[in-house]
Design a protein around this motif. Sequence first.
Motif, short mmCIF file in Angstrom:
data_model
loop_
_atom_site.label_atom_id
_atom_site.label_comp_id
_atom_site.label_asym_id
_atom_site.label_seq_id
_atom_site.Cartn_x
_atom_site.Cartn_y
_atom_site.Cartn_z
N ASP A 19 4.71 -1.81 -8.61
CA ASP A 19 3.50 -1.21 -9.16
C ASP A 19 3.35 0.26 -8.75
O ASP A 19 2.48 0.96 -9.26
CB ASP A 19 2.26 -2.00 -8.72
N PHE A 20 4.19 0.71 -7.82
CA PHE A 20 4.11 2.08 -7.33
C PHE A 20 5.21 2.94 -7.93
O PHE A 20 6.35 2.48 -8.09
CB PHE A 20 4.21 2.10 -5.79
N THR A 21 4.89 4.18 -8.25
CA THR A 21 5.90 5.08 -8.81
C THR A 21 6.96 5.42 -7.77
O THR A 21 8.11 5.64 -8.11
CB THR A 21 5.24 6.38 -9.32
N ASP A 22 6.56 5.46 -6.49
CA ASP A 22 7.50 5.73 -5.41
C ASP A 22 7.57 4.48 -4.53
O ASP A 22 6.96 4.40 -3.46
CB ASP A 22 7.05 6.95 -4.60
N ARG A 38 -12.76 5.58 0.67
CA ARG A 38 -12.45 4.60 -0.37
C ARG A 38 -11.97 3.30 0.26
O ARG A 38 -11.62 3.25 1.43
CB ARG A 38 -11.39 5.14 -1.34
N ILE A 39 -11.95 2.26 -0.57
CA ILE A 39 -11.37 0.97 -0.19
C ILE A 39 -10.10 0.81 -1.01
O ILE A 39 -10.11 0.93 -2.23
CB ILE A 39 -12.34 -0.19 -0.47
N ASP A 40 -9.00 0.54 -0.33
CA ASP A 40 -7.70 0.36 -0.98
C ASP A 40 -7.32 -1.11 -0.82
O ASP A 40 -7.05 -1.56 0.29
CB ASP A 40 -6.66 1.28 -0.32
N ILE A 41 -7.30 -1.86 -1.93
CA ILE A 41 -6.98 -3.29 -1.86
C ILE A 41 -5.48 -3.55 -2.05
O ILE A 41 -5.04 -4.69 -1.98
CB ILE A 41 -7.79 -4.12 -2.87
N GLY A 42 -4.72 -2.50 -2.29
CA GLY A 42 -3.28 -2.65 -2.41
C GLY A 42 -2.87 -3.31 -3.72
O GLY A 42 -3.67 -3.48 -4.64
N SER A 43 -1.60 -3.70 -3.78
CA SER A 43 -1.03 -4.30 -4.98
C SER A 43 -0.11 -5.44 -4.57
O SER A 43 0.50 -5.40 -3.51
CB SER A 43 -0.25 -3.24 -5.75
N PRO A 44 0.05 -6.46 -5.43
CA PRO A 44 0.91 -7.59 -5.06
C PRO A 44 2.41 -7.30 -5.20
O PRO A 44 3.23 -8.11 -4.77
CB PRO A 44 0.48 -8.69 -6.04
N SER A 45 2.77 -6.15 -5.77
CA SER A 45 4.19 -5.87 -6.00
C SER A 45 4.53 -4.41 -5.70
O SER A 45 3.77 -3.50 -6.04
CB SER A 45 4.55 -6.18 -7.46
N LYS A 46 5.69 -4.20 -5.08
CA LYS A 46 6.16 -2.84 -4.82
C LYS A 46 6.39 -2.08 -6.12
O LYS A 46 6.23 -0.86 -6.19
CB LYS A 46 7.49 -2.88 -4.05
N PHE A 98 0.84 -1.19 0.00
CA PHE A 98 0.00 0.00 0.00
C PHE A 98 0.88 1.24 0.00
O PHE A 98 1.97 1.25 0.58
CB PHE A 98 -0.91 0.02 1.24
N SER A 99 0.39 2.28 -0.63
CA SER A 99 1.14 3.54 -0.70
C SER A 99 0.98 4.34 0.59
O SER A 99 -0.13 4.47 1.13
CB SER A 99 0.62 4.36 -1.88
N GLU A 100 2.10 4.89 1.07
CA GLU A 100 2.03 5.78 2.22
C GLU A 100 1.20 7.02 1.88
O GLU A 100 0.53 7.59 2.74
CB GLU A 100 3.43 6.20 2.65
N ARG A 101 1.22 7.41 0.62
CA ARG A 101 0.43 8.56 0.17
C ARG A 101 -1.06 8.29 0.37
O ARG A 101 -1.83 9.17 0.75
CB ARG A 101 0.73 8.84 -1.30
N SER A 102 -1.49 7.04 0.12
CA SER A 102 -2.89 6.66 0.34
C SER A 102 -3.25 6.79 1.82
O SER A 102 -4.34 7.25 2.17
CB SER A 102 -3.13 5.22 -0.14
#
Length: 195
Positions: free
Chosen positions: A176-179, A166-174, A154-158
């Motif tokens: 996937d995030f620009t930062d 909102r619902i944040d389900i995250g991502s399976p890979s780091k 999950f993004s710290e920005r989120s």
Amino acid sequence: MKLAKSVSSAFLLLLCTHAYGATRKQPEIRLNQSPSMRYEIIATVEGAPGAFERIEGHIDYKVVNGSCVPLTPISGATVEPQTQLPVVFERAGENTFKGEIYVDRIQDQDYFGIGVCHWSVVGASADFHHGKVNFSPAIYHDDIIGQRSVVRYFSERSYERASRSRIDIGSPSKSDFTDAGRVFSITLKSMEKPR
């Protein structure tokens, strides 16, 4: 003639509206009073920029054999019943929470009079609430039964922008995030707990 045609059209419209609006009676879903397939879901948070106000959870079940369910009116589709039950997560360490589930919690039985419906777990979610955001990683059937771990990032920005619901389900890979340096993770692990 116009009046008869008008009345016929109105009657046909009424029939169509009634048919499309027809709903199949939903069965009264029963709980298995002697479940035996018990699992513990362990949620571990790493690197979160702050605390969470509350941690909840839920588990989803679905009928897996459509032959026990009558077809819906008009469309003829099979819509398998689904249900959801809460999962209580309790703190088990500074960043660790544990919740107990039963894979066989819903009673298999003949709900519609055309055969026994068999229920199965779809998945379980842990809901980490911060502000108006629900950080909601999930673990699904095969990983629950296989006693595997699932990591969501999950993004710290989120986390910081928690004023928007909102619902944040995250991502399976780091990646996937620009930062990628500003992420945190929640790991869900399943462990069988014999009775």
